[in-house]
Design an enzyme around this catalytic site. Structure first.
Site, mmCIF file in Angstrom:
data_model
loop_
_atom_site.group_PDB
_atom_site.id
_atom_site.type_symbol
_atom_site.label_atom_id
_atom_site.label_comp_id
_atom_site.label_asym_id
_atom_site.label_seq_id
_atom_site.Cartn_x
_atom_site.Cartn_y
_atom_site.Cartn_z
ATOM 1 N N SER A 176 -63.120 56.340 12.451
ATOM 2 C CA SER A 176 -62.382 55.501 13.401
ATOM 3 C C SER A 176 -61.653 56.367 14.410
ATOM 4 O O SER A 176 -61.328 57.530 14.138
ATOM 5 C CB SER A 176 -61.368 54.636 12.644
ATOM 6 O OG SER A 176 -60.428 54.039 13.516
ATOM 7 N N TYR A 189 -54.724 53.550 6.292
ATOM 8 C CA TYR A 189 -56.097 53.387 6.793
ATOM 9 C C TYR A 189 -56.521 54.591 7.624
ATOM 10 O O TYR A 189 -57.597 55.171 7.407
ATOM 11 C CB TYR A 189 -56.184 52.112 7.622
ATOM 12 C CG TYR A 189 -57.481 51.915 8.380
ATOM 13 C CD1 TYR A 189 -58.601 51.373 7.764
ATOM 14 C CD2 TYR A 189 -57.577 52.261 9.731
ATOM 15 C CE1 TYR A 189 -59.787 51.181 8.462
ATOM 16 C CE2 TYR A 189 -58.758 52.069 10.443
ATOM 17 C CZ TYR A 189 -59.856 51.540 9.803
ATOM 18 O OH TYR A 189 -61.031 51.351 10.488
#
Length: 282
Positions: A176, A189
């Site tokens: 990400s 995350y």
């Protein structure tokens, strides 16, 4: 499909269902023409039932690959994805279960080998996130679930798949943009996504002599079920990118085709950034 700048407000519980989203994410661009880049290949995709995973699966099928989809419990999304793959005249098997369970990961790989006849492409894509703005509010339970969902299965799947992979086969991981610039509301995350970057680079080095390539894709804001299941407000999602909008899964899937095919035969240990123009470190 027109790429919207704003989305209607909506909220779902985790992990989210694509069938309930408004508007529906674009899976594959109508102008995308397959050219047998993955003809005869067999791919395993975790989290392949919806979002980016669904787009990867349909792109792979259009390029000639059979696909196995591992998913948690989103039966409707999984069945819809299977229909899309079969519409491309490719075989698809669905495997339901929890990737946090190492035995499930092991049995899933073996099921792919048995039912599809081999394995050439592993896509570690499934992920989970909890939005929290204060570190003291990140519970041990959420921290554990995030890491056990987002990075542990990468090890489980790869360990079981490696004996079946050979020269020119590929492993592709989904990281990400948050791994590079961080996120004030996705601390745990983004930490797992940073781990995925290092996992990708280290595994690529480890497997280079075997001719197995390992790369990753780092999406920015992409319109997927995880977004509506994570955030209370989605109307302005993605508007802070240089392009002024969120991306669609259809704009991410082709990168996985590139990394899975011989078009990227001299690329390993690298990350492709698909984030609407945000400049981040490599």
């Amino acid at each position: 499909m027109k790429k919207p700048n704003k989305f209607p407000e909506q909220k779902q519980s985790l992990p989210g269902e694509e069938a309930m989203m408004t508007p529906q994410p674009e899976v594959i661009n109508a102008n995308y023409k397959g050219s047998e880049k993955l003809k005869g290949k067999i791919a395993l995709i975790t989290g392949g039932d919806s979002g980016i995973g669904r787009s990867i699966a349909v792109h792979f099928a259009r390029e000639g690959a059979a696909v196995a989809i591992l998913y948690l419990n989103e039966k409707t999304d999984a069945e819809n994805t299977k229909k899309l793959i079969e519409k491309e005249n490719q075989k698809c098997i669905l495997i339901e279960g929890d990737l946090k369970d190492e035995k499930f990961c092991q049995s899933s790989v073996q099921k792919v080998i048995k039912e599809l006849g081999g394995l050439n492409i592993v896509v570690n894509n499934a992920g989970l996130q909890f939005s929290e703005n204060k570190v003291e509010n990140i519970t041990k339970e959420h921290l554990q679930e995030t890491f056990e969902t987002n990075i542990y299965p990468f090890f489980y799947i790869v360990k079981e798949a490696l004996p079946h992979l050979k020269k020119d086969d590929t492993i592709i991981n989904t990281t990400s943009v948050t791994a590079y610039r961080g996120s004030e509301h996705l601390l745990d995350y983004s930490s797992t996504k940073g781990a995925i970057v290092t996992f990708t680079r280290s595994l690529a080095t480890m497997l280079a002599k075997k001719g197995i390539r390992v790369n990753a894709v780092a999406p920015g804001p992409i319109w997927t079920p995880l977004i509506v299941a994570t955030f209370d407000k989605v109307s302005d999602f993605g508007q802070d990118t240089p392009m002024g909008r969120a991306g669609q899964p259809s704009e991410v899937g082709p990168a996985y085709v590139f990394l899975a095919s011989q078009d990227s035969s001299y690329i390993t240990g690298q990350i492709i950034h698909i984030n609407g123009g945000e400049i981040v470190g490599s």
